[in-house]
Design a protein around this motif. Structure first.
Motif, PDB file in Angstrom:
ATOM      1  N   HIS A   1       0.862  -1.190   0.000  1.00 22.82           N
ATOM      2  CA  HIS A   1       0.000   0.000   0.000  1.00 22.82           C
ATOM      3  C   HIS A   1       0.898   1.240   0.000  1.00 22.82           C
ATOM      4  CE1 HIS A   1      -2.320  -3.259   1.942  1.00 22.82           C
ATOM      5  NE2 HIS A   1      -3.331  -2.753   1.267  1.00 22.82           N
ATOM      6  N   PRO A   2       1.462   1.583  -1.151  1.00 23.09           N
ATOM      7  CA  PRO A   2       2.343   2.752  -1.206  1.00 23.09           C
ATOM      8  C   PRO A   2       1.649   3.988  -0.626  1.00 23.09           C
ATOM      9  CG  PRO A   2       2.419   1.550  -3.278  1.00 23.09           C
ATOM     10  CD  PRO A   2       1.301   0.943  -2.469  1.00 23.09           C
ATOM     11  N   SER A   3       2.357   4.674   0.246  1.00 23.45           N
ATOM     12  CA  SER A   3       1.768   5.825   0.946  1.00 23.45           C
ATOM     13  C   SER A   3       2.739   7.002   0.843  1.00 23.45           C
ATOM     14  CB  SER A   3       1.495   5.468   2.409  1.00 23.45           C
ATOM     15  OG  SER A   3       0.666   4.324   2.509  1.00 23.45           O
ATOM     16  N   PRO A   4       2.732   7.698  -0.276  1.00 24.56           N
ATOM     17  CA  PRO A   4       3.705   8.770  -0.496  1.00 24.56           C
ATOM     18  C   PRO A   4       3.605   9.912   0.502  1.00 24.56           C
ATOM     19  CG  PRO A   4       1.990   8.788  -2.192  1.00 24.56           C
ATOM     20  CD  PRO A   4       1.821   7.522  -1.420  1.00 24.56           C
ATOM     21  N   ASP A   5       2.444  10.071   1.136  1.00 26.15           N
ATOM     22  CA  ASP A   5       2.283  11.165   2.087  1.00 26.15           C
ATOM     23  C   ASP A   5       2.560  10.754   3.529  1.00 26.15           C
ATOM     24  OD1 ASP A   5       1.537  12.918   0.039  1.00 26.15           O
ATOM     25  OD2 ASP A   5      -0.566  12.290   0.158  1.00 26.15           O
ATOM     26  N   ALA A   6       2.880   9.477   3.754  1.00 23.81           N
ATOM     27  CA  ALA A   6       3.179   9.023   5.113  1.00 23.81           C
ATOM     28  C   ALA A   6       4.483   9.656   5.590  1.00 23.81           C
ATOM     29  CB  ALA A   6       3.288   7.507   5.152  1.00 23.81           C
TER      30      ALA A   6
END
Length: 263
Positions: free
Chosen positions: A16-21
């Motif tokens: 679950h790529p989460s670029p804003d994490a």
């Protein structure tokens, strides 16, 4: 440390790529385990925390890759694979063999002046404790018997002879890596360490797990939960919450407990 080029994409799965994490959790599987074991953890933590699940050679999409039967070599390769992801704070979680491997990789990050934000170790005695174990020298039937006893391998795999033959080399290789590992004393970690274990785990006594306190100068917490070696299968929600709480505290260092506990 190994200078061999390492492709991070080979080792790291982002379900679950989460670029804003703002932070990442790195999950280290147990012996014979694969990255997909942590898919539910990734789903639960996304998108606020990006989960990086490690894929060791010899399983699933890496089934044809040469096995690595040395834990220090595994740690070297994983350290190199994770370096590109250290642009955000990293917290490590490892179960069983994965706990020792996570410790070794965390040590490598400390050696380059980039300590991880925290280390969660599960179902594994401290590196400074030792038992002589030789599961990797058993026959195939002997290894299967061990897997049945620990109750952590998918029963569908254990009941499918063809599939079992495919995965046994990787399982044997992992057992060899952890059973031949010998801790080399060095400076303790500086990050918080949270040690967890099932209270009926045949692979690690409570005292052996409490000994993790000697491997960090940072805050230490110990927790025993009901169950055996794979107690965590029944406590995924609780463990996810503990890790999430830790990561929230990491953003406010003054929130960490000032005392080292050993409940």
């Amino acid at each position: 440390m190994s200078a061999t080029p390492v492709d991070s994409g080979t080792w790291v799965r982002r379900f679950h790529p989460s670029p804003d994490a703002g932070t990442r959790l790195v999950c280290f599987p147990h012996a014979g385990g694969s990255a997909s074991y942590y898919f539910p953890v990734s789903a639960a933590m996304s998108p606020s925390i990006e989960v990086l699940a490690l894929q060791y050679p010899g399983r699933q999409d890496r089934r044809t890759d040469p096995l690595i039967e040395s834990l220090p070599e595994l740690a070297d390769q994983i350290f190199t694979a994770l370096r590109p992801f250290a642009d955000r704070p990293l917290t490590f979680f490892g179960h069983s063999m994965g706990a020792t491997l996570a410790f070794e990789v965390a040590t490598r990050f400390e050696q380059v002046g980039a300590p991880v934000s925290g280390l969660f170790v599960s179902g594994r005695r401290a590196p400074s404790t030792h038992r002589t174990e030789t599961v990797h020298l058993r026959s195939d039937d002997g290894i299967v018997s061990e897997l049945h006893q620990l109750n952590g391998t998918d029963s569908g795999v254990l009941g499918d002879e063809e599939l079992l033959r495919m995965v046994l080399p990787a399982i044997r290789g992992d057992y060899k890596a952890i059973e031949t590992y010998r801790y080399e004393p060095g400076p303790p970690l500086t990050c918080p360490v949270h040690a967890m274990v099932g209270d009926a785990d045949p692979k690690a006594t409570l005292d052996e797990v409490r000994a993790w306190r000697d491997h960090t100068t940072g805050p230490f917490e110990f927790e025993a939960l009901p169950g055996g070696h794979f107690y965590l299968n029944q406590y995924q929600k609780e463990i996810v919450n503990r890790i999430s709480d830790h990561i929230a505290c990491a953003a406010q260092p003054e929130s960490f407990p000032s005392t080292r506990t050993g409940r």
